[in-house]
Design a protein around this motif. Structure first.
Motif, PDB file in Angstrom:
ATOM      1  N   SER A  73       0.431  -1.282  -0.231  1.00 45.52           N
ATOM      2  CA  SER A  73       0.033  -0.209   0.170  1.00 45.52           C
ATOM      3  C   SER A  73       1.237   1.207  -0.034  1.00 45.52           C
ATOM      4  O   SER A  73       0.321   2.122  -0.656  1.00 45.52           O
ATOM      5  N   GLY A  74       1.789   1.023   0.243  1.00 44.39           N
ATOM      6  CA  GLY A  74       2.629   1.801   0.360  1.00 44.39           C
ATOM      7  C   GLY A  74       3.704   2.798  -0.213  1.00 44.39           C
ATOM      8  O   GLY A  74       3.309   2.129  -2.214  1.00 44.39           O
ATOM      9  N   THR A  75       4.859   3.510  -0.800  1.00 43.10           N
ATOM     10  CA  THR A  75       5.701   3.550  -2.002  1.00 43.10           C
ATOM     11  C   THR A  75       6.874   2.749  -1.984  1.00 43.10           C
ATOM     12  O   THR A  75       7.310   2.262  -1.063  1.00 43.10           O
ATOM     13  N   PRO A  86      -5.127  -5.913   5.189  1.00 45.08           N
ATOM     14  CA  PRO A  86      -5.530  -5.555   3.828  1.00 45.08           C
ATOM     15  C   PRO A  86      -4.686  -4.028   3.851  1.00 45.08           C
ATOM     16  O   PRO A  86      -5.054  -3.192   2.553  1.00 45.08           O
ATOM     17  N   ALA A  87      -4.878  -4.013   5.114  1.00 41.87           N
ATOM     18  CA  ALA A  87      -4.396  -1.586   4.867  1.00 41.87           C
ATOM     19  C   ALA A  87      -3.016  -2.146   4.861  1.00 41.87           C
ATOM     20  O   ALA A  87      -2.902   0.091   4.397  1.00 41.87           O
ATOM     21  N   ILE A  88      -2.416  -2.753   4.196  1.00 44.62           N
ATOM     22  CA  ILE A  88      -0.977  -2.491   4.459  1.00 44.62           C
ATOM     23  C   ILE A  88      -0.173  -3.727   3.252  1.00 44.62           C
ATOM     24  O   ILE A  88       0.432  -3.086   2.183  1.00 44.62           O
ATOM     25  N   ARG A  89      -0.751  -5.015   3.029  1.00 44.95           N
ATOM     26  CA  ARG A  89      -0.315  -6.294   2.270  1.00 44.95           C
ATOM     27  C   ARG A  89       1.137  -5.714   1.959  1.00 44.95           C
ATOM     28  O   ARG A  89       1.803  -5.799   0.913  1.00 44.95           O
ATOM     29  N   LEU A  90       2.209  -5.908   3.188  1.00 44.57           N
ATOM     30  CA  LEU A  90       3.547  -5.764   2.881  1.00 44.57           C
ATOM     31  C   LEU A  90       3.924  -7.438   2.653  1.00 44.57           C
ATOM     32  O   LEU A  90       4.035  -7.939   3.368  1.00 44.57           O
ATOM     33  N   ASN A  91       4.953  -7.746   1.433  1.00 44.90           N
ATOM     34  CA  ASN A  91       6.073  -9.240   1.617  1.00 44.90           C
ATOM     35  C   ASN A  91       7.262  -8.589   1.223  1.00 44.90           C
ATOM     36  O   ASN A  91       7.790  -8.715   0.088  1.00 44.90           O
ATOM     37  N   ALA A  92       7.468  -8.520   2.627  1.00 43.24           N
ATOM     38  CA  ALA A  92       8.531  -8.351   2.004  1.00 43.24           C
ATOM     39  C   ALA A  92      10.061  -9.211   2.466  1.00 43.24           C
ATOM     40  O   ALA A  92      10.143  -8.848   3.096  1.00 43.24           O
ATOM     41  N   SER A  93       9.736  -9.707   1.289  1.00 45.04           N
ATOM     42  CA  SER A  93      10.385 -11.584   1.901  1.00 45.04           C
ATOM     43  C   SER A  93      10.543 -12.344   0.176  1.00 45.04           C
ATOM     44  O   SER A  93       9.956 -11.605  -0.747  1.00 45.04           O
ATOM     45  N   LEU A  94      10.336 -13.187   0.669  1.00 44.36           N
ATOM     46  CA  LEU A  94      10.795 -14.333  -0.841  1.00 44.36           C
ATOM     47  C   LEU A  94       9.635 -15.407  -0.698  1.00 44.36           C
ATOM     48  O   LEU A  94      10.374 -15.934  -1.682  1.00 44.36           O
ATOM     49  N   ALA A  95       9.224 -14.941  -0.169  1.00 43.52           N
ATOM     50  CA  ALA A  95       8.372 -16.189  -0.610  1.00 43.52           C
ATOM     51  C   ALA A  95       6.833 -15.681  -1.472  1.00 43.52           C
ATOM     52  O   ALA A  95       7.125 -14.120  -1.634  1.00 43.52           O
ATOM     53  N   ARG A  96       6.514 -16.168  -2.055  1.00 44.14           N
ATOM     54  CA  ARG A  96       6.151 -15.769  -3.291  1.00 44.14           C
ATOM     55  C   ARG A  96       5.083 -15.327  -3.493  1.00 44.14           C
ATOM     56  O   ARG A  96       4.758 -14.503  -4.032  1.00 44.14           O
ATOM     57  N   GLU A  97       4.074 -15.699  -2.730  1.00 39.31           N
ATOM     58  CA  GLU A  97       2.874 -14.569  -2.675  1.00 39.31           C
ATOM     59  C   GLU A  97       2.132 -14.131  -0.940  1.00 39.31           C
ATOM     60  O   GLU A  97       2.259 -14.929   0.077  1.00 39.31           O
ATOM     61  N   LEU A  98       1.702 -13.250  -0.524  1.00 42.81           N
ATOM     62  CA  LEU A  98       1.336 -13.031   0.490  1.00 42.81           C
ATOM     63  C   LEU A  98       0.053 -14.456   0.809  1.00 42.81           C
ATOM     64  O   LEU A  98      -0.744 -14.686   0.358  1.00 42.81           O
ATOM     65  N   PRO A  99       1.084 -15.386   2.487  1.00 47.68           N
ATOM     66  CA  PRO A  99      -0.052 -16.584   2.916  1.00 47.68           C
ATOM     67  C   PRO A  99      -1.442 -15.354   2.834  1.00 47.68           C
ATOM     68  O   PRO A  99      -2.059 -14.490   2.638  1.00 47.68           O
ATOM     69  N   ILE A 100      -2.436 -15.818   2.914  1.00 54.36           N
ATOM     70  CA  ILE A 100      -4.079 -15.740   3.822  1.00 54.36           C
ATOM     71  C   ILE A 100      -3.983 -15.057   4.880  1.00 54.36           C
ATOM     72  O   ILE A 100      -3.465 -15.216   5.441  1.00 54.36           O
ATOM     73  N   ALA A 101      -4.946 -13.696   5.022  1.00 51.18           N
ATOM     74  CA  ALA A 101      -4.932 -13.228   5.960  1.00 51.18           C
ATOM     75  C   ALA A 101      -5.469 -13.975   7.254  1.00 51.18           C
ATOM     76  O   ALA A 101      -6.313 -14.766   7.381  1.00 51.18           O
ATOM     77  N   GLY A 102      -5.319 -14.437   8.138  1.00 49.13           N
ATOM     78  CA  GLY A 102      -5.736 -14.616   9.114  1.00 49.13           C
ATOM     79  C   GLY A 102      -5.248 -13.983  10.692  1.00 49.13           C
ATOM     80  O   GLY A 102      -4.202 -13.265  10.752  1.00 49.13           O
ATOM     81  N   LYS A 103      -4.773 -15.052  12.074  1.00 49.52           N
ATOM     82  CA  LYS A 103      -4.646 -14.706  13.450  1.00 49.52           C
ATOM     83  C   LYS A 103      -3.506 -15.430  14.082  1.00 49.52           C
ATOM     84  O   LYS A 103      -3.166 -14.182  15.289  1.00 49.52           O
TER      85      LYS A 103
END
Length: 886
Positions: A233-235, A332-349
């Motif tokens: 969500s950021g720059t 959802p307001a951030i959605r940060l994937n600053a990693s080598l994971a191919r995609e963001l995992p599902i949101a949870g607790k």
């Protein structure tokens, strides 16, 4: 040992990296004459108001004489600390000893730019610690009434501050020994600051990838790609000095050329350029770093880690890594994937924390396979800076996290871990997967102390803290998948409902020995009536079981059946998601990977009875811990900790390095007396005549023992004779024992008054380099010598910890009435161990205490033997002053 009271040498042990209230860092150190120019520059940048409040007058600059006085201190009567960011001094705190050598006056000056960041409170904590080390007991201060910020620093510190008004100035004074309130305040401030530092990493508004690359498969390419494709969500800024464009973004040659502020920089450059890059990040005002660069696993690499972390902290930045897999935030307001994971995992607790990148990959894979929704994830890599303790501080406050799952390969500060985990586990479950060798063997590239206490002591610490300890990543995810959907079961009764009575019975069999009582419902589920009718029946049966007050959890064990497909079973069970009793699906014989295991439609799904019951048992164990009230050990009115401290200071003076000094019987008795512990008197003798004289003084009947720590307890080897009633018997026993013990090269014996007959016990207390004060308990003789039947706990203890310590050895049944023998005096035993634990917790210079034997009779307790060794105490890993692990 160098007497610091007489030494003006630079006290390097006072240096510390600290986290400010806003989550940024700074370096605290004693002032030196070289700081004169930087101190002058800080002064000139202060407002007229700040200067007036500090000096009670305005001065545009400090005179050479003032600079000399302020920067030349002896680190004993006059102590001053600076807080430094880069090359700038941003805060100064000092004390000067007064005519009363136990009192000192304190003063502070914080840069206008950094007021409100907690620097004054940090300086007060460190000055108080230095003052106590130098024999100061009380601080005083003179403050103008309008200096409300500084008045708040003192009033909120947790000390008993007395104040009065005199000549237009508020005079303050307060004792500086830590109090429960001051510890509570320090821990709360530490919590807020460290949580803020992690929040800045997980919720940045601008991220720069330094070393961004066009080369597919390189770290710099993949990280940038994940950030962009994950719709952060950021720059996002790309930094690459050899390209004008990378990944569709304008590329900048250096971080300092980026046009806007940067909260988080991800460093993917070769190792030889990391230090240079950190310096540039500091110059640009970057707040946090993730270092993905590897190559720090060697001994030389450990030194390089310390260098890069020191540089980053001195410039205000926390570091994740090096060799980190990165971080994730599914908000959802951030959605940060600053990693080598191919995609963001599902949101949870579930919040995830791991160390090495390799285990981070395994952990992410297991979470995604099981459909465990994540709030955030942190891979600390070699965790040179940001650690599991920092992660816990953050996740405790994170409203999106309900469960914390951690995989640990090493411990940096287990005492702090225990303190935070005990508090955190009261609000949300903490699940930890660890190796049995954790704390005893270092993974490559990890720089931490190693423990010397038995491995079970670390497990005891986790147990005391309420941590759910598991042995594998698979089990970690099993428990996390259950607790992310349902609360822990309130009791042990589990209803097992199945379309196969045989399968239900297997589940019940597995529950035996797991602290659960599973009951198979005798009426099988009949799926032969058609799916619509079968689902209605299943729904009704599950509802009835949930409403049954005698049941605390429901397991629906499904055997593949043509009349009912898996999807329909899970759909029905999902209707019960959110209930206060766990409803678990056990699906056997599955080939469809979509439903093989994990969380599906808010229902935990397992594929084997062992996994199902294992997860439930761990969850119920946590529930049991939650139901135990937190009750610290009571205060003892006859304990004089200050006198014991002063006596130990006398004894320790002159001990150097790792040398240990064993106390004499007289010294031990005096030290223990300060804690209300009495030791039976004894006398070492070398002749029968000396033995009779000793018995006459001590009182008849007596025991005669070998003057040897092992043989004195060995009745079978003739090392002890009991109930000797008179001089004639004693003389005869002395001659016979002397001849016998000479074969073991023991040439003196010991006479001691007989204690009431009771169960002989052993209590040990040691200062472990990793865990701190470890208390061990067992029954004398074969239980501990042959069977290693010990229990362990780490101080400080609670009432429950003390009870568990006594009851945990298998042989402890002998204490509660065994084979017709009466129960021993448990009240006196608990009282004695409580006093020992307090003594050990209060005084790290006591290296080893070994009480053997301690005879516990029906109505009394007798300490018959004690060995105490003391040494120059190494700083514990969790002290009363805030400091990051170095």
């Amino acid at each position: 040992m160098v007497d610091r009271k007489l030494s003006a040498a630079y006290p390097a042990h006072w240096e510390a990296d600290v986290v400010l209230r806003d989550g940024t860092t700074a370096h605290l150190r004693p002032i030196t004459p070289k700081d004169a120019q930087a101190l002058q520059e800080m002064h000139k940048q202060q407002s007229e108001t700040s200067v007036y409040l500090r000096y009670f007058t305005y001065k545009s600059s400090l005179t050479p004489k003032e600079l000399d006085r302020f920067t030349n201190v002896d680190h004993h009567n006059r102590v001053a600390f600076t807080v430094v960011r880069g090359s700038k001094i941003i805060g100064v705190g000092r004390y000067d000893r007064l005519d009363d050598p136990t009192e000192a006056e304190v003063a502070f000056n914080v840069s206008d730019e950094y007021q409100g960041t907690g620097i004054g409170s940090i300086l007060l904590e460190h000055l108080a610690a230095a003052g106590r080390e130098n024999g100061i007991e009380k601080f005083t201060a003179e403050i103008l009434p309008e200096n409300r910020k500084m008045l708040t620093v003192f009033s909120d510190a947790g000390y008993a501050v007395a104040r009065h008004f005199e000549d237009g100035v508020i005079m303050l004074e307060f004792p500086i020994n830590p109090t429960d309130k001051s510890r509570e305040v320090t821990e709360a401030r530490e919590h807020r600051a460290e949580a803020s530092s992690v929040a800045a990493i997980l919720a940045p508004t601008a991220v720069a990838v330094i070393g961004a690359s066009r080369s597919w498969g390189s770290i710099g390419h993949d990280v940038l790609d994940r950030l962009v494709e994950g719709r952060f969500s950021g720059t996002v800024y790309a930094v690459n000095e050899q390209a004008f464009e990378v990944g569709g973004l304008t590329s900048y040659g250096k971080i300092t050329e980026v046009p806007g502020p940067v909260d988080l920089a991800i460093i993917c450059v070769p190792r030889e350029r990391v230090l240079e890059t950190i310096t540039e990040c500091g110059a640009h005002g970057v707040k946090s770093l993730i270092i993905m660069t590897a190559g720090y696993e060697s001994v030389e690499g450990l030194l390089a880690q310390r260098e890069l972390v020191a540089l980053a902290r001195a410039n205000g930045m926390r570091v994740v890594g090096p060799a980190s897999l990165g971080v994730l935030n599914t908000d959802p307001a951030i959605r940060l994937n600053a990693s080598l994971a191919r995609e963001l995992p599902i949101a949870g607790k579930v919040g995830l924390f791991s160390q090495s990148a390799a285990m981070g990959i395994v952990l992410q894979g297991a979470a995604m396979q099981r459909g465990v929704g994540q709030s955030s994830a942190i891979s600390a890599g070699l965790r040179a800076d940001v650690s599991g303790n920092d992660a816990m501080q953050y996740f405790e406050d994170d409203e999106r996290t309900a469960v914390l799952a951690m995989h640990l390969e090493s411990f940096g500060n287990p005492r702090k871990f225990s303190r935070i985990a005990r508090r955190l586990a009261r609000s949300k479950p903490v699940i930890v997967a660890k190796s049995d060798l954790l704390g005893r063997r270092l993974p490559p590239g990890h720089s931490v102390r190693l423990g010397e206490a038995p491995p079970e002591a670390l497990n005891a610490m986790l147990r005391q803290s309420g941590v759910i300890r598991v042995r594998s990543i698979e089990e970690l995810m099993d428990v996390a998948s259950l607790l992310s959907v349902f609360p822990a079961p309130a009791g042990p009764q589990v209803a097992v409902l199945s379309n196969s009575l045989t399968l239900a019975e297997v589940v019940c069999d597995v529950s035996e020995g797991r602290n659960l009582f599973a009951t198979a419902q005798r009426e099988e589920l009949d799926y032969s009536q058609g799916q619509s009718r079968s689902t209605a029946i299943l729904r009704a049966r599950v509802r009835d079981l949930i409403q049954d007050p005698q049941m605390h959890a429901v397991v629906v064990a499904h055997l593949p059946d043509l009349g009912m497909d898996v999807k329909s079973v899970i759909k029905v069970l999902s209707e019960f998601s959110g209930q206060d009793k766990p409803v678990i699906a056990l699906m056997t014989g599955l080939t469809d990977a979509k439903f093989r295991e994990g969380v599906h439609h808010s229902i935990p799904v397992f594929t084997s009875p062992t996994e199902t019951i294992g997860a439930l048992a761990k969850a119920y164990g946590y529930s049991q811990w939650m139901n135990i009230p937190y009750e610290p050990l009571p205060e003892f009115s006859d304990v004089d900790a200050s006198a014991a401290h002063e006596y130990l200071e006398e004894l320790v003076n002159g001990i150097s390095g790792t040398e240990l000094q064993e106390l004499t019987h007289k010294q031990s008795a005096k030290l223990l007396g300060f804690y209300g512990i009495k030791v039976f008197d004894s006398k070492v003798v070398n002749s029968a005549q000396e033995a009779v004289a000793a018995a006459n003084r001590l009182g008849w009947p007596v025991a005669l023992k070998a003057n040897d720590p092992d043989l004195r307890q060995r009745l079978d080897l003739g090392g002890v004779r009991l109930n000797i009633p008179d001089a004639q018997s004693l003389e005869a026993n002395f001659e016979h024992m002397s001849t016998l013990m000479a074969e073991y090269n023991v040439h003196s014996l010991e006479v001691q008054t007989m204690a009431p007959a009771g169960q002989a016990c052993v209590i040990k207390a040691v200062e472990d380099p990793l865990l701190g004060p470890v208390i061990s308990f067992g029954l004398s003789g074969d239980p501990v010598n042959l069977l290693n039947d010990w229990s362990h706990a780490v101080a400080p203890l609670t009432i429950e910890d003390l009870d568990t310590l006594i009851r945990r050895p298998r042989s402890s049944v002998r204490l509660f009435g065994y084979q017709g023998l009466p129960a021993v005096d448990l009240t006196s035993l608990k009282d004695f161990i409580a006093r020992v634990s307090l003594l050990k917790d209060h005084h790290p210079s006591i290296t080893i205490m070994n009480f053997t034997p301690v005879s516990v009779a029906q109505e009394s307790l007798s300490v018959l033997g004690v060995s105490i060794k003391i040494g120059d105490a190494e700083q514990r890993t969790d002290s009363v002053r805030r400091a990051l692990r170095s």
